[in-house]
Design an enzyme around this catalytic site. Sequence first.
Site, PDB file in Angstrom:
ATOM      1  N   GLY A 100      -8.328  -7.033   9.529  1.00 21.81           N
ATOM      2  CA  GLY A 100      -7.222  -6.260  10.064  1.00 21.81           C
ATOM      3  C   GLY A 100      -6.648  -6.837  11.331  1.00 21.81           C
ATOM      4  O   GLY A 100      -5.800  -7.730  11.309  1.00 21.81           O
ATOM      5  N   TYR A 150      -6.258  10.820   4.368  1.00 24.13           N
ATOM      6  CA  TYR A 150      -4.913  11.155   3.904  1.00 24.13           C
ATOM      7  C   TYR A 150      -5.012  11.938   2.593  1.00 24.13           C
ATOM      8  O   TYR A 150      -6.095  12.338   2.186  1.00 24.13           O
ATOM      9  CB  TYR A 150      -4.065   9.885   3.814  1.00 24.13           C
ATOM     10  N   GLN A 187       0.858  -1.186   0.000  1.00 28.28           N
ATOM     11  CA  GLN A 187       0.000   0.000   0.000  1.00 28.28           C
ATOM     12  C   GLN A 187       0.894   1.236   0.000  1.00 28.28           C
ATOM     13  O   GLN A 187       1.775   1.383   0.856  1.00 28.28           O
ATOM     14  CB  GLN A 187      -0.922   0.041   1.221  1.00 28.28           C
ATOM     15  N   ARG A 238      -7.749   1.826  -2.184  1.00 21.28           N
ATOM     16  CA  ARG A 238      -8.582   1.793  -0.980  1.00 21.28           C
ATOM     17  C   ARG A 238      -9.262   3.144  -0.805  1.00 21.28           C
ATOM     18  O   ARG A 238      -8.612   4.189  -0.898  1.00 21.28           O
ATOM     19  CB  ARG A 238      -7.733   1.485   0.252  1.00 21.28           C
TER      20      ARG A 238
END
Length: 366
Positions: free
Chosen positions: A318, A182, A101, A229
């Site tokens: 996760g 982000y 990622q 994502r």
Amino acid sequence: MSQSKLFEPFKLGPITLPNRLVMAPLTRNRAVPPGMVPSPLAIEYYGQRASAGLLVTEASQVSQQGQGYQDTPGIYSREQVAAWRKITDRVHERGGRIFIQIWHVGRISHDSLQPGGGKPVGPSAIRAKGKTFVNGVFTDISEPRALELSEIPGIIDDFKRGTENALAAGFDGVEIHGANGYLLDQFAKDGANKRTDAYGGSIENRAKLMLDVAKAVSVEAGPGRTGIRISPVTPANDISDSSPQPLFDHIVDGLSALKLVYLHVVEGATGGPRDNAPFDYASLRKRFSGAYMANNGYDFELATRTLAANEADLIAFGKPFISNPDLVERLKSGASLNEWDKATFYGGGAKGYTDYPTLLTAAAAE
């Protein structure tokens, strides 16, 4: 339990996954300074979890400017590429498949992490309410500056270069981090983006950076090795949008046109309630031509129901992967899961990282 579609193979672009469990990207803050190089411990950490259908690494910054937290790894230097190569080699030796990622945190950073101690950057000079992890403690996020229009091509180039480096490091593909408040998410959402140029204002303009980056990355890696994502309604990192449904319908239409291999969707609030805000995720699934990867709060039962109803193709787990390196086998056999230790999530060494027992090691110790 093994009758669940969770354990069926899935064709993801040029790769055949042995099951539909994905290890979600998990920030662990164990890179080695100086240079933000992945720790040697990460070789074993990812290798232990190679039975997942797909591993997605912790987010890795595409430049020093893209770093927002202490000891997160990068993918912009030769040393980082060499360290990641040891990790991909180990995962492949154990029969696994691994994407990296790639991210730029934007305004979610601290002056002390930035080149020359400068300000973090974002779409607008709006400081996020929240904390980042610096010098072993959670610290207020610094005030950002707005990116100049002339700087944006450089951001896109950083993602392109990070993709080149990822391929050189032996990754099977790349996941673009467009979620959780982000940089790409900041540009997309009007709570953080007050620009009046070609990257602000309308949905089309605010979506432009995410789509420009996705195009650049997919050209470099190939669309069959490029995922992304997104998190339409998460409040993570003080992010919000006044009208997320039309925004993300537009974004996903653009991503689908690029033929990306998967869309990784955080449904609801990241790490929190799945129903924090109304949103039609089925709309995204219908609009996207590739695989739909569902994330957030999934356990075996919910994952099985979701796959059986054809509401997703892949399910990302996760925290269960943190404490259960052999999560696939545990879910398949109905074995109990190890509990995770929150105190060791961020930073530290082997404790809470590579020392969780598997079913085999636990049986051998009896």
